[in-house]
Enzyme design. Structure first.
Site, PDB file in Angstrom:
ATOM      1  CB  THR A   1      -0.946   0.022   1.222  1.00  0.00           C
ATOM      2  OG1 THR A   1      -0.171   0.043   2.409  1.00  0.00           O
ATOM      3  CG2 THR A   1      -1.870  -1.177   1.218  1.00  0.00           C
ATOM      4  CG  ASP A   2      -0.882   4.708  -1.932  1.00  0.00           C
ATOM      5  OD1 ASP A   2      -1.683   4.610  -0.969  1.00  0.00           O
ATOM      6  OD2 ASP A   2      -1.246   5.048  -3.062  1.00  0.00           O
ATOM      7  CB  ALA A   3       1.151   7.957   1.833  1.00  0.00           C
ATOM      8  N   GLY A   4      -1.780   6.560   1.130  1.00  0.00           N
ATOM      9  CA  GLY A   4      -3.233   6.675   1.223  1.00  0.00           C
ATOM     10  C   GLY A   4      -3.913   5.404   1.696  1.00  0.00           C
TER      11      GLY A   4
ATOM     12  CB  VAL B   1      -5.372   2.439  -2.001  1.00  0.00           C
ATOM     13  CG1 VAL B   1      -6.605   2.994  -1.314  1.00  0.00           C
ATOM     14  CG2 VAL B   1      -4.609   3.541  -2.686  1.00  0.00           C
TER      15      VAL B   1
END
Length: 141
Positions: free
Chosen positions: A18-21, A23
């Site tokens: 996942t990324d910082a968001g 997702v």
């Protein structure tokens, strides 16, 4: 609805995907697709080491195009689909899909086409896909 196909591979989304968001980072779908193609080849009796060591062949990605529809999130269960769309002399084009199967309804997250070329391990030049492999790729078994 998830299409009926000869091959699918389960996966789960981990924190590292996942990324910082929160997702799945868009490029990680390429990793999911790569794993599914690798397991698909293994299910047909060809692991990557065998292809290189015994036949001197490597399948390399020449082109990839992906379209995204919905985000995958941490702990989602995925189903990855692999379907041969075109089989040429030294290349193949496969359609791949990533579905979220956790929850009540399956959701198509991303799909794409990947063109893979068979190359000689010594010079990385395209070479024909051996007939016995081609037959399994066509039949999916």
């Amino acid at each position: 609805m998830i299409p009926d196909t000869n091959f699918s591979w389960p996966a789960r989304v981990y924190y590292e995907d996942t990324d910082a968001g929160g997702v799945v980072f868009y490029a990680n779908y390429l990793k999911f697709f790569e794993r599914a193609r690798t397991e698909w080849l293994r299910s047909l009796g060809y692991n990557q080491h065998t292809l290189v060591d015994t036949l001197g062949l490597i399948f390399v990605v020449k082109k990839a195009a992906i379209e995204y529809y919905a985000p995958a999130k941490l702990d989602d269960e995925l189903k990855l689909i692999v379907v041969v769309q075109h089989l040429g002399g030294a290349s193949m084009q496969v359609k791949q899909e990533a579905w979220r199967i956790s929850g009540e309804q399956a959701t198509l997250l991303a799909d794409g086409t990947v063109t893979v070329v068979c190359v000689n391990k010594e010079n990385f030049r395209p070479c024909p896909i051996p007939d016995h492999i081609k037959l399994k790729l066509q039949n999916g078994q």
